[in-house]
Write a protein that holds these residues in place. Structure first.
Motif, PDB file in Angstrom:
ATOM      1  N   SER A 104       0.988  -1.404  -0.001  1.00 16.12           N
ATOM      2  CA  SER A 104       0.132  -0.176  -0.086  1.00 16.12           C
ATOM      3  C   SER A 104       0.890   1.157  -0.072  1.00 16.12           C
ATOM      4  O   SER A 104       0.603   2.162  -0.727  1.00 16.12           O
ATOM      5  N   LEU A 108       1.392   4.222  -3.032  1.00 12.94           N
ATOM      6  CA  LEU A 108       0.978   5.521  -2.572  1.00 12.94           C
ATOM      7  C   LEU A 108       2.101   6.478  -2.825  1.00 12.94           C
ATOM      8  O   LEU A 108       1.900   7.420  -3.100  1.00 12.94           O
TER       9      LEU A 108
ATOM     10  N   HIS B  81      -6.713   2.852  -6.945  1.00 18.75           N
ATOM     11  CA  HIS B  81      -5.624   2.284  -6.112  1.00 18.75           C
ATOM     12  C   HIS B  81      -6.074   2.081  -4.661  1.00 18.75           C
ATOM     13  O   HIS B  81      -5.402   1.086  -3.925  1.00 18.75           O
ATOM     14  N   VAL B  84      -7.136  -1.598  -4.326  1.00 13.90           N
ATOM     15  CA  VAL B  84      -6.017  -2.287  -4.283  1.00 13.90           C
ATOM     16  C   VAL B  84      -5.506  -2.601  -2.666  1.00 13.90           C
ATOM     17  O   VAL B  84      -5.209  -3.572  -2.413  1.00 13.90           O
ATOM     18  N   MET B  85      -5.539  -1.246  -2.249  1.00 14.37           N
ATOM     19  CA  MET B  85      -4.722  -1.078  -1.023  1.00 14.37           C
ATOM     20  C   MET B  85      -5.576  -2.043   0.028  1.00 14.37           C
ATOM     21  O   MET B  85      -5.276  -2.621   0.997  1.00 14.37           O
ATOM     22  N   SER B 104      -2.034  -5.670 -11.304  1.00 10.99           N
ATOM     23  CA  SER B 104      -1.125  -4.989 -11.968  1.00 10.99           C
ATOM     24  C   SER B 104      -1.799  -3.766 -12.924  1.00 10.99           C
ATOM     25  O   SER B 104      -1.254  -2.778 -13.158  1.00 10.99           O
ATOM     26  N   ILE B 107      -3.281  -1.169 -10.831  1.00  6.17           N
ATOM     27  CA  ILE B 107      -2.196  -0.098 -10.503  1.00  6.17           C
ATOM     28  C   ILE B 107      -1.933   0.877 -11.636  1.00  6.17           C
ATOM     29  O   ILE B 107      -1.899   2.177 -11.870  1.00  6.17           O
ATOM     30  N   GLN B 149      -4.277   9.446   2.764  1.00  6.43           N
ATOM     31  CA  GLN B 149      -4.435   8.250   2.647  1.00  6.43           C
ATOM     32  C   GLN B 149      -3.239   7.369   3.640  1.00  6.43           C
ATOM     33  O   GLN B 149      -3.688   6.437   4.305  1.00  6.43           O
ATOM     34  N   GLN B 150      -2.166   8.083   3.946  1.00 10.60           N
ATOM     35  CA  GLN B 150      -0.900   7.509   4.587  1.00 10.60           C
ATOM     36  C   GLN B 150      -1.443   7.704   6.113  1.00 10.60           C
ATOM     37  O   GLN B 150      -1.385   6.617   6.849  1.00 10.60           O
ATOM     38  N   MET B 153      -4.091   5.218   7.016  1.00 10.46           N
ATOM     39  CA  MET B 153      -3.690   3.707   7.043  1.00 10.46           C
ATOM     40  C   MET B 153      -2.751   3.686   8.575  1.00 10.46           C
ATOM     41  O   MET B 153      -2.593   2.770   9.193  1.00 10.46           O
TER      42      MET B 153
END
Lengths: 327, 327
Positions: A104, A108, B81, B84-85, B104, B107, B149-150, B153
């Motif tokens: 992830s 990012l 994305h 996917v995460m 793939s 992404i 987003q980070q 997380m």
């Protein structure tokens, strides 16, 4: 050419600005994942080309540099995402971003490197029209990169790939950032459109030559210099130009044996040697080498359109270096 | 407000240009993966805001629209994305891009949607300076999206998150594209900088209100309208403002029981109901609802800076809709 000696100062300047461009990211984990590849070094070919072209046209290499940094960020972003797609654990001896920070975080970090590239263009000290042209050039380049990467993935499941399709794929996947580097240098420097287009074409043929030489190196280079095992394209069953050309010619038992070895992921070193021997006897490694040399020669002719001087001379040497480098 | 009736024509126009922007992608697989979410529909709030702001300032909604489309492409790229995460298999009843086309491809499709957004700005019929400002705005927005987003997380592994940190996170992860939508409309329309900044602030508080209302809906909405199970934030142990506020207040057995239920992925419907009941008794759902209403009221006041007229009126209605919508 002693690459480090000739371009050492430029590389230092590029590294400084490259790392500097990422320091304003607030989140520690995101910033560290973003900076992982840029701080591992590299030849910085793309920003060097941008600077040399701009210097040659109007001594404006420093003003053009942020576009070169943007290309380097984009190059690094594609490496991060490609490594996730390929599930590679290492790249040139260091952990890949996703194996160190997580998938992830890697997705990012790639996205943020990409965005950062466009932010750098916006901050350039140029008029709005030139910045807009540079933005369009970079956006188009990334779309083509994605097209090339998808073509490359499609090839894995296709029975046969023609030399023409292969050239189209590497034009998108590899050459496109060299075209952008050279054309971007010309745009930044305020060159007239025909010269911008010549520079795009210069980057394109140089990039094609670069990639084909890379395929040659995979079979002929020293493992230590290459940073990966020799013949990995054979073990991975990768359809490079060399292998495509060989498959057009190989017959009977040579063909049967080669197809047995191609894509054999656990092939021994002597089996890889045997496969390289078959390619050699078919003459396809020599043919690819010749094609790379012709492309590089063609690229150098295009440089005649730049004003004479030191920067053009360095570009000629750099172009020659593309098929002399051993890594 | 009957959303579809008021904005139906605009949505049709937006959908047309959105799909149209992807048709020039050569590779079939890449193009299909890119178009998967855009063709599934959506309320198109961001492009509508861009158009209404530009229309209100200088009747230039159509000229500003490509920037709105760019935002919608970026929004879709982040969905691809993010899925996917999060390893999500479905989104609003359809397969996610990676579950349909592969990780793939997802992404890559996200990357290409992102690049396409910048290409659209380059093609806009505006002077270079405005296009460059729009590029910078979009680039900065995506960097903030990645930061948000980070942060989100990071929250998953953090013991406790403050209301302040939560607001900072949703400002980056959700509100940023609303700020960009409104400011981008103002830039396209040639508004003076102070009005551009007011519009940015309008989008920011509106976006915050939108997200907090979304958290309320997760606990109070009808499952069919929501398109996902009610209380999924509780099962996922997501630290929304409601849950953060409750954890500041809850004591003794109520707190112990709530913490047992929070993040219990296999919680039964009646357990989720029980958790919602605890949040209700702590008053935190009502508090969040009040905060959302105050933000929306604040956003509407900022709209006073726009010229009076139909477009401003539609914007006021749209802002109200943010906390009236049931999905």
């Amino acid at each position: 050419m002693d690459f480090k000696k000739v371009f050492g100062e430029k590389i230092e300047l590029i590294n400084e600005q490259l790392i500097d461009s990422i320091t304003d990211i607030e989140n520690d984990r995101l910033r560290e994942a973003m900076i992982h590849y840029p701080k591992a070094g590299g030849k910085r070919l793309r920003p060097i080309i941008t600077m040399l072209v701009a210097d040659s046209i109007s001594r404006s290499g420093s003003a053009a540099l942020p576009f070169g940094i943007a290309l380097e960020l984009v190059h690094n972003f594609t490496l991060v995402h490609d490594d996730v797609m390929d599930k590679d654990e290492t790249r040139r001896g260091i952990q890949t971003v996703h194996s160190k920070y997580g998938v992830s975080e890697a997705i990012l970090a790639g996205d943020a490197l990409f965005a950062k590239a466009f932010e750098l263009i916006g901050d350039m000290d140029l008029d709005g029209d030139r910045k807009s042209d540079l933005t369009s050039l970079l956006a188009r380049s990334v779309i083509l990169l994605a097209e090339g990467q998808q073509m490359d993935m499609d090839f894995e499941t296709e029975e046969s790939v023609s030399a023409e399709e292969y050239m189209k794929m590497i034009e998108r996947k590899t050459a496109v950032l060299y075209s952008a580097a050279a054309q971007g240098g010309a745009i930044s420097a305020g060159a007239p459109e025909p010269l911008q287009e010549t520079m795009f074409e210069f980057g394109r043929v140089m990039g094609l030559g670069f990639q084909i030489w890379d395929d040659v190196l995979d079979l002929r280079a020293d493992e230590k210099l290459l940073g990966k095992p020799v013949g990995s394209d054979i073990r991975n069953g990768k359809k490079t130009l060399i292998i495509i050309l060989a498959l057009e010619d190989l017959k009977d038992e040579n063909r049967t044996r080669f197809l047995q070895l191609l894509g054999k992921s656990d092939a021994t070193d002597s089996e890889v040697e045997e496969a390289v021997g078959i390619l050699d006897s078919a003459g396809s490694i020599d043919r690819a080498q010749r094609i790379a040399s012709e492309l590089i020669a063609k690229a150098k002719v295009l440089l005649d359109d730049l004003p004479e001087g030191d920067s053009r001379q360095r570009l000629i040497e750099l172009t020659d270096f593309m098929i002399k480098r051993d890594m």
